[in-house]
Motif scaffolding. Structure first.
Motif, mmCIF file in Angstrom:
data_model
loop_
_atom_site.group_PDB
_atom_site.id
_atom_site.type_symbol
_atom_site.label_atom_id
_atom_site.label_comp_id
_atom_site.label_asym_id
_atom_site.label_seq_id
_atom_site.Cartn_x
_atom_site.Cartn_y
_atom_site.Cartn_z
ATOM 1 N N ASP A 8 101.388 -25.649 166.395
ATOM 2 C CA ASP A 8 100.006 -26.013 166.085
ATOM 3 C C ASP A 8 99.434 -26.989 167.098
ATOM 4 O O ASP A 8 98.253 -26.934 167.444
ATOM 5 C CB ASP A 8 99.926 -26.637 164.686
ATOM 6 C CG ASP A 8 100.072 -25.603 163.586
ATOM 7 O OD1 ASP A 8 100.234 -24.413 163.897
ATOM 8 O OD2 ASP A 8 100.008 -25.997 162.393
ATOM 9 N N GLN A 9 100.289 -27.893 167.574
ATOM 10 C CA GLN A 9 99.800 -28.920 168.509
ATOM 11 C C GLN A 9 99.264 -28.293 169.786
ATOM 12 O O GLN A 9 98.307 -28.809 170.381
ATOM 13 C CB GLN A 9 100.928 -29.906 168.843
ATOM 14 C CG GLN A 9 101.409 -30.730 167.660
ATOM 15 C CD GLN A 9 102.514 -30.034 166.864
ATOM 16 O OE1 GLN A 9 102.675 -28.807 166.935
ATOM 17 N NE2 GLN A 9 103.271 -30.818 166.116
ATOM 18 N N CYS A 25 95.236 -28.311 170.857
ATOM 19 C CA CYS A 25 94.956 -29.114 172.053
ATOM 20 C C CYS A 25 93.656 -28.616 172.678
ATOM 21 O O CYS A 25 93.517 -27.429 172.978
ATOM 22 C CB CYS A 25 96.109 -28.999 173.046
ATOM 23 S SG CYS A 25 95.816 -29.859 174.609
ATOM 24 N N SER A 33 96.834 -26.362 176.881
ATOM 25 C CA SER A 33 97.081 -25.465 175.751
ATOM 26 C C SER A 33 97.653 -24.139 176.231
ATOM 27 O O SER A 33 98.642 -23.628 175.682
ATOM 28 C CB SER A 33 95.788 -25.234 174.971
ATOM 29 O OG SER A 33 95.971 -24.290 173.947
ATOM 30 N N ASP A 44 99.095 -34.452 177.133
ATOM 31 C CA ASP A 44 98.748 -34.609 175.721
ATOM 32 C C ASP A 44 100.008 -34.982 174.942
ATOM 33 O O ASP A 44 100.985 -34.214 174.929
ATOM 34 C CB ASP A 44 98.158 -33.300 175.182
ATOM 35 C CG ASP A 44 97.708 -33.407 173.736
ATOM 36 O OD1 ASP A 44 96.514 -33.596 173.512
ATOM 37 O OD2 ASP A 44 98.576 -33.305 172.836
ATOM 38 N N GLU A 64 100.881 -35.111 171.764
ATOM 39 C CA GLU A 64 101.322 -34.224 170.683
ATOM 40 C C GLU A 64 101.897 -32.929 171.246
ATOM 41 O O GLU A 64 102.883 -32.395 170.725
ATOM 42 C CB GLU A 64 100.167 -33.949 169.724
ATOM 43 C CG GLU A 64 99.739 -35.196 168.941
ATOM 44 C CD GLU A 64 98.737 -34.868 167.845
ATOM 45 O OE1 GLU A 64 98.327 -33.697 167.742
ATOM 46 O OE2 GLU A 64 98.382 -35.791 167.099
ATOM 47 N N CYS A 65 101.281 -32.431 172.307
ATOM 48 C CA CYS A 65 101.824 -31.235 172.975
ATOM 49 C C CYS A 65 103.201 -31.527 173.563
ATOM 50 O O CYS A 65 104.127 -30.718 173.424
ATOM 51 C CB CYS A 65 100.882 -30.769 174.088
ATOM 52 S SG CYS A 65 99.586 -29.647 173.541
ATOM 53 N N ALA A 109 105.832 -31.665 170.747
ATOM 54 C CA ALA A 109 106.113 -30.347 170.166
ATOM 55 C C ALA A 109 106.888 -29.465 171.141
ATOM 56 O O ALA A 109 107.820 -28.752 170.748
ATOM 57 C CB ALA A 109 104.808 -29.666 169.762
#
Length: 593
Positions: free
Chosen positions: A187-188, A192, A198, A253, A255-256, A259
């Motif tokens: 999801d991250q 993004c 992304s 990023d 969070e990316c 993950a």
């Protein structure tokens, strides 16, 4: 509304589909009654209905409108006035259209219940496909989905694309409970808002899980091909990350990064070598089947303007992966589903789901030539309801929604091909407002697509592929003329293309003109009011740069469609700056009075 409980899945979802379509007219009547009951006292409807909530009053008194008519009300709500201007329910967000068809994004009002309706349609997709392709719950889907940075209206309402809204909803986030929705992308990465990061993370995830992937896809074919182009440029970096088990510095990023490090876990030099061996090949024909050997199909919209991308998708899959179109939807409203997902793209039709909105249709005749301009007023008596459309006829779609669109012209031209039970099945033809015109000629999107499709066949013997195209009506000189911007990819070098390029592309100009309609050919040959058609050949990467331009100006990667007719000055300047050569039709097209 009819069928309040919308959390249908599996066989239950298919049974509900049958129930709804078997009594489509009754469902539609109930939908309209409920909309009028909820919204009849809004400022907009009350000025026509004077307090009435009767269906007969609605049909005789409420006008057919375009976005220009409803925009002042939407803007007032965006600026802080109450939702009751147009809706009896609270408007919770504004959904941004792509802006690539009409030139600028539109804001579409949405209420909380709309998300349930959209989820109902999404929940039908896998049960339908599973009837034809079993076992999809035993692997993963590499679907490339992209979220757009969220904006706010002056009053604080979220303003975002419809798919970004869905990706941020609990319906999407809870999909892990469904084995059919096991995606490779975390999801991250999907959420993004940096498109490059992304894309990188989603492709990296798909490559790590390459032996588990059973489905490939994106929302539109254009986004999927953009991913292939990105992979072509970045596969060496992706292989290095897999080889070392570490994520390169380009992913900033947080969070990316977190993950993706969970997905990489350990160095995997064997997998990196497999991918490198495939990607380092001279030709990428069939690359998708080689990278994801268990994939059974590609899911993406390839109807309407997206049909242009079919040859490229077939090239990259070596024609081994079916192209699956699942649904018909827009920012304003979701419409229906394809009940035969493995059919040829040319045969795709969508069965209307009568619980999505109240649908009406403007007749355009048996040939679709009675196209109505956006400014032209449509008599209320002219509209046909869903139950009374005729097979073979063309229509423009009109919707009435719970969120405050009343008898709103979507702008889509469709043809009725048949019925499933009592619900019509529609073939998408084109957008109404995408036309070329110099004099009396009117060229719509379908005519343009068909003429280009005929012409690009001349490139095949020279191992050349038309990657993308757009057009505009050049009236800077007299007479004005049609201009096509073509980006061509040479996928095999043998020298022949360079020697014959001028001759081949001049022939392409002639074929395009011969395939256009009688009025165009008369204007060219007899009236002399239209000049010779021109093809401007642009350099590699031009249409990616065009896509980037529109994304910078608010479009979403998910919803982006290359505009088939360019009216934006900045976009035209970009295209013209990339022109490498120009070719004109050397003779008039045939015309018989």
């Amino acid at each position: 509304m009819d069928g309040k409980r919308l959390e249908y899945k599996g066989e239950e979802a298919l049974k509900e589909l049958e129930r709804l379509t078997e009594k489509s007219d009754e469902v539609q009547e109930n939908i309209l009654k409920e909309i009028l009951k909820q919204n009849g006292l809004t400022e907009y409807l009350n000025k026509y209905l004077d307090g009435s909530t009767e269906v007969s009053a609605f049909k005789s008194l409420v006008p057919v409108i375009t976005y220009a008519d409803i925009r002042p009300y939407i803007q007032r709500i965006a600026n802080g006035e109450d939702s009751s201007l147009i809706s009896g329910q609270t408007i919770t967000e504004m959904l941004c259209s792509s802006g690539t068809s009409a030139g600028e994004p539109k804001l579409m009002p949405s209420v909380a219940e709309d998300l349930d309706r959209r989820t109902f349609l999404y929940n039908l997709i896998m049960p339908i496909i599973n009837q034809y392709v079993p076992g999809l719950d035993e692997g993963k889907a590499m679907y490339l989905y992209f979220a757009k940075a969220e904006m706010s209206t002056p009053s604080g309402l979220p303003a975002r694309p419809v798919l970004t809204s869905f990706y941020k909803s609990k319906h999407f986030k809870c999909r892990a409970r469904d084995p059919f929705n096991d995606f490779t992308s975390p999801d991250q990465a999907i959420l993004c808002t940096d498109g490059e990061q992304s894309m990188y993370c989603q492709l990296l995830s798909g490559l790590v899980h390459r032996h588990q992937v059973l489905r490939l896809g994106a929302v539109f074919a254009s986004a999927f091909l953009r991913a292939i182009s990105f992979l072509l440029r970045n596969w060496a970096y992706l292989c290095n990350d897999i080889r070392t088990g570490e994520l390169g510095s380009r992913i900033t990023d947080p969070e990316c990064r977190s993950a993706m490090l969970d997905i990489l876990k350990l160095p995997n030099p064997h997998l990196a070598d497999e991918i490198k061996m495939i990607c380092a090949r001279t030709s990428w024909k069939g690359i998708l089947c080689q990278l994801w050997p268990k994939a059974k199909y590609i899911e993406a919209v390839v109807t309407g303007s997206m049909a242009q991308y079919i040859p490229a998708l077939e090239f990259y899959s070596a024609g081994k992966l079916p192209l699956v179109c699942t649904m018909y939807a827009s920012s304003e409203c979701f419409f229906g589903v394809n009940l035969k997902p493995l059919c040829d793209p040319a045969d795709v039709v969508y069965t209307i789901l009568p619980n999505m909105a109240y649908f009406e249709f403007i007749p355009l005749g048996d040939s679709g030539l009675m196209l109505m301009d956006e400014e032209e007023k449509v008599p209320r008596s002219k509209l046909v309801d869903l139950a009374h459309v005729r097979v073979g006829c063309y229509y423009e779609v009109v919707v009435t929604t719970y969120a405050g669109l009343y008898r709103y012209r979507i702008g889509d031209v469709v043809q009725v091909t048949g019925f499933h039970n009592r619900s019509p099945q529609l073939r998408f033809i084109c957008r109404r407002n995408v036309v070329l015109s110099i004099d009396n000629d009117k060229t719509n999107e379908e005519d343009l697509h068909n003429s280009v499709t005929s012409a690009k066949k001349l490139l095949e013997p020279y191992h050349a592929l038309l990657v993308e195209y757009t057009s505009f009506a050049d009236t800077s000189s007299v007479p004005g003329h049609y201009v096509l911007f073509w980006e061509i990819q040479h996928y095999k070098t043998n020298g022949a293309v360079n020697r014959m390029e001028a001759h081949v592309l001049e022939e392409c100009c002639m074929v395009v003109e011969e395939a256009l309609d009688y009025v165009y050919r008369r204007c060219r040959t007899y009236d002399k009011s239209v000049g010779p058609l021109e093809i401007r050949l642009v350099g590699p990467g031009t249409f990616e740069a065009l896509m980037d331009h529109f994304i910078r100006n608010g479009a979403s990667i998910n919803q982006y469609k290359t505009p088939r007719c360019i009216n934006c000055k900045a976009a035209l300047e970009l295209l013209n700056s990339m022109v490498e050569a120009c070719f004109f039709s050397p003779k008039n097209p045939t015309w018989n009075p």
